[in-house]
Design an enzyme around this catalytic site. Structure first.
Site, PDB file in Angstrom:
ATOM      1  N   GLU A 397       0.814  -1.217   0.000  1.00 52.70           N
ATOM      2  CA  GLU A 397       0.000   0.000   0.000  1.00 52.70           C
ATOM      3  C   GLU A 397       0.853   1.276   0.000  1.00 52.70           C
ATOM      4  O   GLU A 397       0.530   2.241  -0.695  1.00 52.70           O
ATOM      5  CB  GLU A 397      -0.958   0.002   1.203  1.00 52.70           C
ATOM      6  N   GLN A 419      -7.899  -2.740  -0.877  1.00 55.78           N
ATOM      7  CA  GLN A 419      -8.745  -3.939  -0.940  1.00 55.78           C
ATOM      8  C   GLN A 419      -9.791  -3.890   0.184  1.00 55.78           C
ATOM      9  O   GLN A 419     -10.956  -4.189  -0.029  1.00 55.78           O
ATOM     10  CB  GLN A 419      -7.870  -5.181  -0.836  1.00 55.78           C
ATOM     11  N   ASP A 422      -9.266  -1.114   5.959  1.00 55.62           N
ATOM     12  CA  ASP A 422      -8.377  -1.450   7.084  1.00 55.62           C
ATOM     13  C   ASP A 422      -6.908  -1.417   6.654  1.00 55.62           C
ATOM     14  O   ASP A 422      -6.027  -1.088   7.441  1.00 55.62           O
ATOM     15  CB  ASP A 422      -8.689  -2.862   7.597  1.00 55.62           C
ATOM     16  N   PHE A 423      -6.637  -1.794   5.401  1.00 50.05           N
ATOM     17  CA  PHE A 423      -5.245  -1.942   4.967  1.00 50.05           C
ATOM     18  C   PHE A 423      -4.582  -0.613   4.623  1.00 50.05           C
ATOM     19  O   PHE A 423      -3.404  -0.568   4.275  1.00 50.05           O
ATOM     20  CB  PHE A 423      -5.158  -2.918   3.786  1.00 50.05           C
ATOM     21  N   HIS A 464     -11.117  -6.467   8.972  1.00 56.14           N
ATOM     22  CA  HIS A 464     -11.859  -6.351   7.711  1.00 56.14           C
ATOM     23  C   HIS A 464     -13.197  -5.661   7.919  1.00 56.14           C
ATOM     24  O   HIS A 464     -14.091  -5.799   7.091  1.00 56.14           O
ATOM     25  CB  HIS A 464     -12.115  -7.734   7.102  1.00 56.14           C
TER      26      HIS A 464
END
Ligand SMILES: Cc1ncc(C[n+]2csc(CCOP(=O)(O)OP(=O)(O)O)c2C)c(N)n1
Length: 658
Positions: A397, A419, A422-423, A464
């Site tokens: 990221e 995606q 959260d990421f 997630h």
């Protein structure tokens, strides 16, 4: 030290000498000014001039260079007028950051230089983006970026090298291995023989160059830059050199063994080269004196110009105005034909129409190409727009968000699909420090949309299911949009892409396929900062966004007698405070429903704003209803307990009774 001039003529040989002398003489002056308290900090590049000068001398003026804090020679070789550099260091308006950032923390499109942010590593990923733009536009240009040996330990560096290799981007990654980080020797920084060896792991070509030998740097870089222009690819170069002064002047060099200092002192890049030029008959004593005097005069004259410049006068409006690039919103609405769409379809259709409209627009993300993204929003895009514009990325990221920043610097809009929202934590630094601050710092916008599939209700656990908008509404320079309906999502996404500022676009996963609405088939836009009033009433104001809007509406369906204004914020930054205040002034009561956990969420700020602006109209304390202050749990019964959804009804009835 041996020098090989090959076929270089005397003029070029002398030019390289003068180019190295200039940063050296500027630094010598700066060290005096520092002792006199006239500048605040100084990061010395003494002993490393051959690298900045040699590399920059082989670059074309229209090619970007991304220097670090010891690369004064890049700035001087690009011939930035010295008084502008001095003004920058004195925090004056003729510098490059209007007093908003210090030392070498600036960029300039005029000289195609992109200066560092303090965090070092992000520079490599930004270089990837600039190089990607050059590749997409078939420009045959090289982008050069610098780091120190210490910086190479950062994750960003590894991510960026990997991306550059996978995408074969024309970047020269230059490591100046000067023996130390701040005080940390290389033996405590990495455990391989040469940093250049790292290239093997990335499938990349690498070179080791004597960074103190200007002719070696110049010859090798001339060859490499030309070869990369012809055959775009990344190359890792390790320059062996040494830092002759402290990390910054105040920190000294006590921790450096004296014999090491003595060894490298003998390898001074300027003294050795000067000796060589004299032996070759290219430079005489008189010429040396004359050249030095000319440079010293130039320095003194330009210092006078900088000193004569009036100090910055602070002005709140001016500061606030520069946080965002101004955006001339255009309201576009073509036909009234509609089609019933789910949220996921509306986003996909909006995205596709923006790709058609902006022919350079690039989408990047994990699995977004042939696979169509994990939520299938970009399904079929590769076929229509090709792989250059719909790019699968490695799982990195940080590097991809930095790449998006680089694309923007080179004039290309991009969208990054996280995606799961959260990421974004794995790319948090470039979002809050690079994208958010660049316009304020040096007038460089980040024309980037981050798509953020977020939210609970899908029993997906702590990593997630988060709705993490509050991490970003807190950061000046970012815009934050959070639609609750397919219609709004399509129109707001179009605006997010048109807006030249960084926009975080939240898409609630639980709404993707559970919600349908009639949506115009043509491209259309919706302005930011305008809430939607979904119901009107007199007894209470309900404020919500995202999935919480539907929780509020469902609750009202159970209580048809409640007369409430329901405000769907739609965008959180900018926030439509006018609609909120007008409603609360009418109803006298306000309840804010938020899916995020309570403390530090945006409901708290909205509550405070209402208290400050509508206090006299209030008949009850403002109520925040938010999820529990725990991480979001996995199984349904825990998730249900965590969420604010089922607590709203009770709190609403209580407040109505107050
Ligand atoms: C993320 C981050 N961590 C720590 C620092 C503090 N810091 C600034 S420069 C530096 C040393 C950098 O060493 P190196 O990359 O070898 O470059 P050099 O200063 O030797 O040229 C440190 C620790 C920082 N700016 N950013």
């Amino acid at each position: 030290m041996t020098f090989d001039k090959k076929s270089l003529d005397d003029t070029t040989l002398l030019d390289l000498y003068k180019r190295m002398l200039k940063p050296r003489l500027i630094e010598e002056k700066m060290l005096i000014l520092l002792r006199q308290g006239k500048i605040s900090k100084w990061f010395s590049g003494i002993g490393q001039e051959a690298i900045s000068v040699g590399v920059t001398s082989t670059m074309h003026d229209e090619e970007y260079i991304l220097p670090m804090h010891r690369n004064l020679g890049v700035f001087t070789t690009r011939q930035i007028p010295l008084h502008r550099l001095f003004s920058q260091w004195q925090g004056k308006a003729n510098g490059f950051t209007k007093g908003r950032d210090r030392s070498f923390h600036f960029g300039t499109q005029e000289y195609k230089i992109v200066g560092m942010i303090s965090h070092l590593g992000p520079q490599f990923g930004v270089a990837d983006g600039i190089a990607l733009a050059s590749k997409l536009k078939s420009k045959n240009q090289v982008t050069t970026v610098f780091t120190g040996d210490g910086g190479t330990s950062e994750g960003d560096i590894h991510e960026a090298l990997n991306v550059a290799s996978v995408w074969q981007l024309p970047v020269l990654f230059c490591i100046e291995n000067n023996g130390y980080g701040l005080s940390t020797p290389t033996s405590e920084q990495y455990n391989c023989k040469d940093l250049a060896d790292r290239a093997i792991g990335y499938g990349m070509e690498s070179h080791i160059i004597d960074g103190n030998n200007i002719l070696e740097v110049y010859h090798k870089l001339s060859e490499i830059t030309e070869s990369v222009r012809q055959n775009p690819r990344p190359i890792l170069i390790e320059f062996k050199t040494f830092r002759m002064r402290g990390h910054e002047e105040a920190s000294g060099t006590k921790y450096v063994p004296q014999d090491l200092m003595d060894f490298w002192a003998k390898k001074d890049p300027i003294e050795n080269y000067q000796e060589f030029l004299k032996n070759e008959g290219v430079l005489t004593e008189e010429e040396e004196v004359k050249i030095k005097a000319t440079i010293v005069n130039e320095i003194n004259e330009h210092l006078d110009t900088a000193y004569a410049e009036i100090p910055i006068v602070s002005n709140e409006t001016k500061e606030l105005d520069d946080v965002y690039q101004s955006f001339d919103y255009k309201d576009i609405r073509k036909n009234s034909n509609t089609k019933e769409l789910r949220l996921v379809d509306a986003i996909s259709e909006g995205l596709k129409q923006s790709m058609e409209r902006h022919e350079d627009l690039v989408i990047m993300g994990q699995d977004v190409a042939e696979y169509g993204g994990v939520f299938k929003i970009t399904d079929g895009f590769v076929k229509q727009f090709g792989k250059d514009r719909v790019r699968n990325t490695p799982i990195c990221e940080s590097a991809i968000i930095e790449t998006a920043m680089g694309l923007s610097i080179a004039g290309i809009k991009s969208i990054v699909e996280l995606q799961f929202s959260d990421f974004v934590t794995s790319g948090f630094n470039p979002v809050v420090n690079y994208l958010a601050k660049s316009h304020y710092r040096w007038n460089q916008n980040a024309d980037v949309v981050l798509r953020m599939p977020c939210g609970a209700g899908v029993a997906a656990g702590p990593f997630h299911s988060q709705t993490n908008e509050a991490w970003f509404t807190k950061t000046p320079g970012l815009k934050v949009v959070y639609p609750a309906f397919p219609y709004d999502a399509k129109g707001l996404l179009a605006t997010a892409i048109n807006d030249p500022n960084p926009v975080l676009f939240f898409e609630h996963k639980a709404l993707y396929r559970s919600l349908r609405q009639e949506v115009p088939t043509d491209y259309f836009t919706i302005p930011f900062g305008k809430a939607a009033t979904l119901k009107t009433g007199n007894d209470i104001t309900i404020i919500a966004y995202g999935a919480a809007v539907h929780w509020a509406l469902n609750t009202l369906d159970k209580h048809p007698n409640i007369s409430a204004d329901v405000i769907d914020l739609r965008s959180l930054q900018p926030l439509d405070t006018a609609t909120i205040y007008a409603s609360v002034n009418k109803t006298g009561k306000a309840i804010i429903l938020q899916e995020d956990s309570l403390f530090g969420g945006i409901a708290s700020d909205i509550s405070a704003l209402i208290m400050e602006h509508c206090f006299e109209a209030l008949d009850a304390p403002v109520k925040r209803v938010a999820s529990m202050d725990t991480p979001i749990p996995f199984i349904n019964q825990l998730e249900d307990q965590y969420l604010s959804r089922d607590k709203f009804e009770g709190e609403l009835l209580k407040l109505l009774e107050y």
